[in-house]
Design an enzyme around this catalytic site. Structure first.
Site, PDB file in Angstrom:
ATOM      1  N   ASP A 110       0.937  -1.126   0.085  1.00 15.40           N
ATOM      2  CA  ASP A 110      -0.056  -0.006  -0.083  1.00 15.40           C
ATOM      3  C   ASP A 110       0.796   1.448  -0.043  1.00 15.40           C
ATOM      4  OD1 ASP A 110      -1.955  -1.822   0.524  1.00 15.40           O
ATOM      5  OD2 ASP A 110      -2.621  -1.224   2.258  1.00 15.40           O
ATOM      6  N   ASP A 134       0.677   4.132  -2.583  1.00 16.19           N
ATOM      7  CA  ASP A 134       0.405   5.705  -2.081  1.00 16.19           C
ATOM      8  C   ASP A 134       1.420   6.611  -2.772  1.00 16.19           C
ATOM      9  OD1 ASP A 134      -1.784   4.952  -0.980  1.00 16.19           O
ATOM     10  OD2 ASP A 134      -0.802   5.159   0.958  1.00 16.19           O
ATOM     11  N   SER A 180     -36.691  -5.885 -10.224  1.00 18.90           N
ATOM     12  CA  SER A 180     -36.310  -6.884  -8.925  1.00 18.90           C
ATOM     13  C   SER A 180     -36.599  -8.259  -9.132  1.00 18.90           C
ATOM     14  CB  SER A 180     -37.153  -6.404  -7.527  1.00 18.90           C
ATOM     15  OG  SER A 180     -38.517  -6.565  -8.013  1.00 18.90           O
ATOM     16  N   LEU A 181     -36.254  -9.149  -8.280  1.00 19.89           N
ATOM     17  CA  LEU A 181     -36.358 -10.384  -8.612  1.00 19.89           C
ATOM     18  C   LEU A 181     -37.433 -11.085  -7.898  1.00 19.89           C
ATOM     19  CD1 LEU A 181     -32.582 -11.489  -8.569  1.00 19.89           C
ATOM     20  CD2 LEU A 181     -34.171 -11.480 -10.828  1.00 19.89           C
ATOM     21  N   GLU A 187     -25.658 -17.654  -9.950  1.00 21.04           N
ATOM     22  CA  GLU A 187     -24.567 -16.767  -9.275  1.00 21.04           C
ATOM     23  C   GLU A 187     -25.087 -16.136  -7.689  1.00 21.04           C
ATOM     24  OE1 GLU A 187     -25.386 -12.668 -11.610  1.00 21.04           O
ATOM     25  OE2 GLU A 187     -24.466 -14.495 -12.892  1.00 21.04           O
ATOM     26  N   LYS A 239     -26.440 -14.101  -5.047  1.00 19.40           N
ATOM     27  CA  LYS A 239     -27.153 -12.863  -4.727  1.00 19.40           C
ATOM     28  C   LYS A 239     -26.443 -11.894  -3.680  1.00 19.40           C
ATOM     29  CE  LYS A 239     -31.852 -11.176  -4.501  1.00 19.40           C
ATOM     30  NZ  LYS A 239     -31.748 -10.166  -3.298  1.00 19.40           N
ATOM     31  N   ASP A 259     -25.630  -8.903  -1.145  1.00 16.22           N
ATOM     32  CA  ASP A 259     -26.574  -8.247  -0.410  1.00 16.22           C
ATOM     33  C   ASP A 259     -25.894  -6.903  -0.182  1.00 16.22           C
ATOM     34  OD1 ASP A 259     -28.703  -7.702   1.263  1.00 16.22           O
ATOM     35  OD2 ASP A 259     -27.929  -8.797   3.168  1.00 16.22           O
ATOM     36  N   ARG A 318     -31.080   2.406  -7.839  1.00 19.44           N
ATOM     37  CA  ARG A 318     -32.180   1.777  -8.183  1.00 19.44           C
ATOM     38  C   ARG A 318     -33.466   2.734  -8.303  1.00 19.44           C
ATOM     39  NH1 ARG A 318     -35.809  -2.375  -7.984  1.00 19.44           N
ATOM     40  NH2 ARG A 318     -34.349  -4.011  -7.424  1.00 19.44           N
ATOM     41  N   GLU A 344     -24.096  -4.326  -8.231  1.00 16.79           N
ATOM     42  CA  GLU A 344     -24.463  -4.249  -6.751  1.00 16.79           C
ATOM     43  C   GLU A 344     -23.166  -3.534  -6.043  1.00 16.79           C
ATOM     44  OE1 GLU A 344     -27.517  -5.333  -6.086  1.00 16.79           O
ATOM     45  OE2 GLU A 344     -27.764  -5.490  -3.940  1.00 16.79           O
ATOM     46  N   TYR A 350     -23.411  -7.616 -12.762  1.00 17.00           N
ATOM     47  CA  TYR A 350     -24.008  -8.727 -13.064  1.00 17.00           C
ATOM     48  C   TYR A 350     -24.782  -8.631 -14.486  1.00 17.00           C
ATOM     49  CZ  TYR A 350     -27.161  -6.614  -9.977  1.00 17.00           C
ATOM     50  OH  TYR A 350     -27.946  -6.108  -9.239  1.00 17.00           O
ATOM     51  N   LYS A 364     -30.276 -17.453 -13.744  1.00 20.42           N
ATOM     52  CA  LYS A 364     -30.584 -16.705 -14.834  1.00 20.42           C
ATOM     53  C   LYS A 364     -30.697 -17.656 -16.331  1.00 20.42           C
ATOM     54  CE  LYS A 364     -28.564 -12.594 -12.968  1.00 20.42           C
ATOM     55  NZ  LYS A 364     -27.623 -11.680 -12.925  1.00 20.42           N
ATOM     56  N   LYS A 377     -33.791 -17.561  -1.987  1.00 17.04           N
ATOM     57  CA  LYS A 377     -33.372 -16.877  -0.760  1.00 17.04           C
ATOM     58  C   LYS A 377     -32.820 -17.970   0.396  1.00 17.04           C
ATOM     59  CE  LYS A 377     -34.441 -12.871   0.226  1.00 17.04           C
ATOM     60  NZ  LYS A 377     -33.742 -11.626   0.194  1.00 17.04           N
ATOM     61  N   CYS A 426     -14.687  -0.462  37.778  1.00 19.30           N
ATOM     62  CA  CYS A 426     -14.178  -1.613  37.163  1.00 19.30           C
ATOM     63  C   CYS A 426     -14.480  -2.867  37.656  1.00 19.30           C
ATOM     64  CB  CYS A 426     -12.830  -1.627  36.862  1.00 19.30           C
ATOM     65  SG  CYS A 426     -11.885  -3.062  36.076  1.00 19.30           S
ATOM     66  N   CYS A 484     -11.318  -5.051  38.674  1.00 23.85           N
ATOM     67  CA  CYS A 484     -10.422  -4.533  39.787  1.00 23.85           C
ATOM     68  C   CYS A 484     -10.930  -3.522  40.601  1.00 23.85           C
ATOM     69  CB  CYS A 484      -8.941  -4.150  38.863  1.00 23.85           C
ATOM     70  SG  CYS A 484      -9.182  -2.468  38.443  1.00 23.85           S
ATOM     71  N   CYS A 509     -11.156   1.904  32.498  1.00 23.28           N
ATOM     72  CA  CYS A 509     -10.336   1.559  33.767  1.00 23.28           C
ATOM     73  C   CYS A 509      -9.198   2.221  33.617  1.00 23.28           C
ATOM     74  CB  CYS A 509     -10.466   0.036  33.907  1.00 23.28           C
ATOM     75  SG  CYS A 509      -9.276  -0.655  35.380  1.00 23.28           S
ATOM     76  N   CYS A 562      -4.525  -3.569  35.926  1.00 19.69           N
ATOM     77  CA  CYS A 562      -5.969  -4.240  35.954  1.00 19.69           C
ATOM     78  C   CYS A 562      -5.617  -5.547  35.304  1.00 19.69           C
ATOM     79  CB  CYS A 562      -7.173  -3.402  35.446  1.00 19.69           C
ATOM     80  SG  CYS A 562      -8.790  -4.183  35.253  1.00 19.69           S
TER      81      CYS A 562
HETATM   82  S1  IVH Z   1     -30.196  -9.690 -11.556  1.00 23.27           S
HETATM   83  C1  IVH Z   1     -33.433  -8.236 -14.309  1.00 23.27           C
HETATM   84  N1  IVH Z   1     -28.046 -10.716 -10.295  1.00 23.27           N
HETATM   85  O1  IVH Z   1     -30.935  -8.470  -5.999  1.00 23.27           O
HETATM   86  C2  IVH Z   1     -32.155  -8.788 -13.266  1.00 23.27           C
HETATM   87  N2  IVH Z   1     -29.535  -9.133  -9.411  1.00 23.27           N
HETATM   88  O2  IVH Z   1     -34.224  -8.559  -5.986  1.00 23.27           O
HETATM   89  C3  IVH Z   1     -32.230  -8.325 -12.201  1.00 23.27           C
HETATM   90  N3  IVH Z   1     -28.787  -8.735  -6.992  1.00 23.27           N
HETATM   91  O3  IVH Z   1     -32.068  -5.632  -7.962  1.00 23.27           O
HETATM   92  C4  IVH Z   1     -31.122  -8.337 -11.458  1.00 23.27           C
HETATM   93  N4  IVH Z   1     -27.039  -9.756  -6.561  1.00 23.27           N
HETATM   94  O4  IVH Z   1     -30.050  -4.976  -6.715  1.00 23.27           O
HETATM   95  C5  IVH Z   1     -29.004 -10.011 -10.327  1.00 23.27           C
HETATM   96  N5  IVH Z   1     -26.277 -11.762  -8.859  1.00 23.27           N
HETATM   97  C6  IVH Z   1     -27.300 -10.784  -8.880  1.00 23.27           C
HETATM   98  C7  IVH Z   1     -27.510 -10.077  -7.969  1.00 23.27           C
HETATM   99  C8  IVH Z   1     -28.781  -9.155  -8.212  1.00 23.27           C
HETATM  100  C9  IVH Z   1     -27.645  -8.931  -6.282  1.00 23.27           C
HETATM  101  C10 IVH Z   1     -29.714  -7.627  -6.636  1.00 23.27           C
HETATM  102  C11 IVH Z   1     -29.962  -6.533  -7.446  1.00 23.27           C
HETATM  103  C12 IVH Z   1     -31.684  -6.748  -7.666  1.00 23.27           C
HETATM  104  C13 IVH Z   1     -31.955  -7.486  -6.293  1.00 23.27           C
HETATM  105  C14 IVH Z   1     -33.418  -8.293  -6.922  1.00 23.27           C
END
Ligand code: IVH
Length: 661
Positions: free
Chosen positions: A34, A38, A83-84, A112, A114, A116, A135, A171, A223, A286, A310, A404, A407, A422, A427
């Protein structure tokens, strides 16, 4: 320097910095420290400041620096951010597959993790990053471009793709280790810590000041190519294109030929989720073929060609039975929640951190409350909140103790600090942590000196400061319950061995406030013995690049305490090395480059690396033409092939041991 020369140097530096950025942030495989990185960046900044007309928006210096915004602009997405739909078991996944196979006989999927975090759309024009959008409502979101640019794994300019307009979905997330560090820093500044990595990522990317965002350990996985001029046949191919263009794609992605294989892989991902340094809350399936994706289309909310599986929740509610107090290495009192044991993601949780007393007040947590607890991998279980609706009238406030708990010394709270401490340096609780830290793997690496042994040594008054471990006799150790002749001798041998530990680890092991491994490394570059360090003054320390005022102050005050000087004296008396080894130029493997591949059986890589470093060698993580030795353990990786191709010197474990003798 004239402008032409400056431009040549600037281009060379940018290329080099981008290369190291990619190695560090995308491949997770840095090849320089690092510190050296830098230096490159500072050099580029210096030349650019002399020739501001040569600054481009895609220069690595331009990631940070924009002024705070007063709000985010709302902008439209090129394609909607859907969303999924969720599934929670195998049969629901099979239903999804059956729906698709009504239209197609055979179908391949890509599975793949998901991630968070929070979804984001990245827009590139002619290969240059022009926009990052949250989003939002799926149709339009907030323009977070200046914040997005601070994330080092987001390429500012793409490799190999420079055609028209490109929209990519990904993400933003925070690693678990980054999250732990961030929370620690926030707490030190009396700010509220985040409850989980997702909130931390969301809260950070929504900061209006990019300078703050730049200091947040944010990262991204991309993704999906949701808009482009290039024709892409399948999802698998789009991930390859993204990777080649310089993006970070998730390596745990797998193409499968049917739903049963997909289910197996979803389960595998769930099994390893705790081992990853980022949180995943499920798997995404997918349809691989883009043509089939287009045919299947979307509802207003979800694509019909993808679904999420999930994983089990990582949160649960339980009863807060009590609040215990732990006394740390610097005497800091930390409240710890004692919970009615509850299973979260297969692990029984019975304790959670409450960070500090202010947090208890801020979150209004009371004894007897039902609390929401979250646990993920190495992240210490956290209390997200109390469930106020379930609170009984008689639930009581927690009161900060005056003494404390170990002690009984009256505790103090310094006005500029959050921590309650403390002040008793002797201690037993503090000493226990200090000894533990000194003996730890990254410090003096004293094997067999674990927590419970240290506890017993303290109970028996065998040690009253760290250096006392070097005065222990075999009889002393045999007097500790559980030790026999052989184990006692083993401990004596490891204590003896640690006397020769390198200077950098010794400094780290002293446990000076704020002096972590990195600071210890910087100090050991500058000073060659503990005496030199003791004789330095605060001003000298402040001037060392990379240390900073806070650390300089702590080092100076550590050595202005006579007790600590006496401690150093005792270390010297028993023969602990308190100086740097021979000069590098005399060392047999001076500047020779070593690379490991595979697993060694007689010692860890850390140990092997220490042996090499002590002989002047350097460890690199990837093979180049100039690598001098490649140490090949069991199950070697692709580095072995590369080394063979380049005709490098290969050493098996035995040959390595012989060479180092
Ligand atoms: S695909 C139309 N792939 O999960 C395709 N989403 O509830 C939709 N997310 O909005 C997204 N990992 O923010 C996709 N490998 C992944 C993901 C992913 C996380 C999130 C993404 C999406 C939400 C769906």
């Amino acid at each position: 320097m004239d402008k032409k020369k400056a431009l040549t140097i600037i281009n060379k530096l940018r290329k080099e910095i981008n290369y190291h950025n990619h190695k560090y942030y995308i491949e997770n495989n840095p090849v320089i420290s690092d510190f050296d990185f830098d230096k490159l960046l500072k050099e580029l900044e210096k030349i650019e400041s002399k020739f501001p007309e040569l600054i481009n928006p895609d220069s690595p210096t331009q990631r940070i620096g924009e002024k705070p915004l007063d709000h985010f602009e709302t902008v439209n997405h090129i394609t909607p951010m859907l969303s999924l739909a969720n599934t929670y078991n195998d049969d629901e996944l099979r239903d999804f597959d059956n729906r698709i196979r009504k239209k197609f006989d055979k179908i391949s999927y890509v599975v793949e993790p998901k991630i968070d975090g929070i979804g984001v759309a990245l827009v590139y024009e002619k290969g240059f990053l022009v926009r990052g959008v949250t989003r939002g409502d799926g149709v339009k979101g907030d323009d977070i471009t200046s914040n997005l640019k601070t994330i080092k794994s987001v390429p500012l300019k793409l490799d190999k793709i420079d055609n028209g307009l490109l929209e990519i979905k990904g993400e933003i997330f925070m690693s678990k280790s980054g999250f732990n560090k961030l929370n620690k820093n926030l707490l030190e500044k009396n700010q509220s810590p985040f409850a989980n990595t997702r909130n931390a990522a969301a809260g950070s990317i929504r900061q209006l000041n990019p300078k703050i965002v730049a200091n947040r350990p944010l990262d991204i996985f991309v993704y999906q190519i949701s808009y482009s001029d290039i024709i892409i046949k399948n999802h698998e191919e789009s991930l390859i294109i993204l990777k080649k263009a310089g993006f970070k794609t998730n390596p745990l992605t797998k193409k499968v030929e049917n739903i049963e294989e997909a289910i197996v892989f979803c389960k595998e991902l769930e099994k390893i989720r705790d081992e990853l340094d980022y949180n995943i809350d499920g798997a995404v399936l997918k349809v691989n073929s883009i043509e089939k994706q287009k045919f299947l289309g979307s509802t207003t909310k979800n694509p019909r060609w993808a679904i999420s599986f999930k994983f089990a929740a990582q949160q649960a509610t339980t009863n807060l039975l009590d609040i215990n107090i732990q006394v740390g290495r610097q005497g800091t009192l930390t409240p710890v929640a004692i919970l009615e044991p509850v299973k979260i993601g297969g692990v029984i949780v019975s304790r959670a951190t409450l960070h500090n007393f202010d947090e208890i007040k801020r979150k209004d947590i009371r004894l007897g409350d039902i609390v929401l607890v979250e646990r993920s991998g190495d992240v210490i279980p956290q209390i997200v909140k109390s469930i106020i609706e379930k609170r009984k009238m008689k639930n009581t406030y927690f009161t900060i103790p005056e003494k404390c708990p170990v002690c009984a010394t009256k505790i103090i709270k310094e006005s500029d600090e959050v921590a309650v401490r403390c002040p008793n340096k002797m201690c037993p609780a503090r000493l226990k942590w200090r000894v533990k830290h000194f003996a730890s793997r990254d410090a003096m690496d004293i094997e067999h000196l674990g927590f419970s042994t240290i506890d017993k040594m303290l109970e028996k008054n065998l040690i009253s400061d760290i250096s006392d471990i070097y005065f222990l006799t075999i009889e002393d150790i045999l007097s500790i319950e559980g030790f026999k002749e052989k184990s006692a001798q083993n401990l004596i041998d490891s204590i003896e061995k640690s006397k020769n530990m390198n200077f950098e680890r010794f400094i780290y092991g002293l446990g000076i406030r704020h002096v972590g491994k990195y600071a210890a490394q910087i100090i050991s570059r500058k000073y060659s013995s503990i005496d030199e360090l003791i004789n330095s003054d605060e001003e000298d320390l402040k001037n060392i690049y990379g240390l900073g005022d806070k650390i300089a102050f702590e080092i100076a005050s550590f050595f202005s305490n006579n007790e600590n000087i006496k401690l150093i004296q005792r270390f010297k008396e028993v023969g602990v090395k308190t100086e740097k080894r021979r000069l590098k130029k005399d060392l047999p493997f001076k500047d020779k480059k070593f690379v490991f591949t595979g697993i060694l059986s007689s010692f860890s890589r850390n140990k092997a690396a220490d042996i090499i470093k002590n002989k002047g060698g350097v460890i690199l993580s990837s093979i180049t033409k100039t690598t001098n030795y490649v140490i090949v353990g069991e199950n070697p990786g692709s580095k072995l092939e590369k080394a063979k191709k380049l005709g490098l010197k290969l050493l098996n474990e035995e040959e390595f041991i012989l060479l180092m003798k």
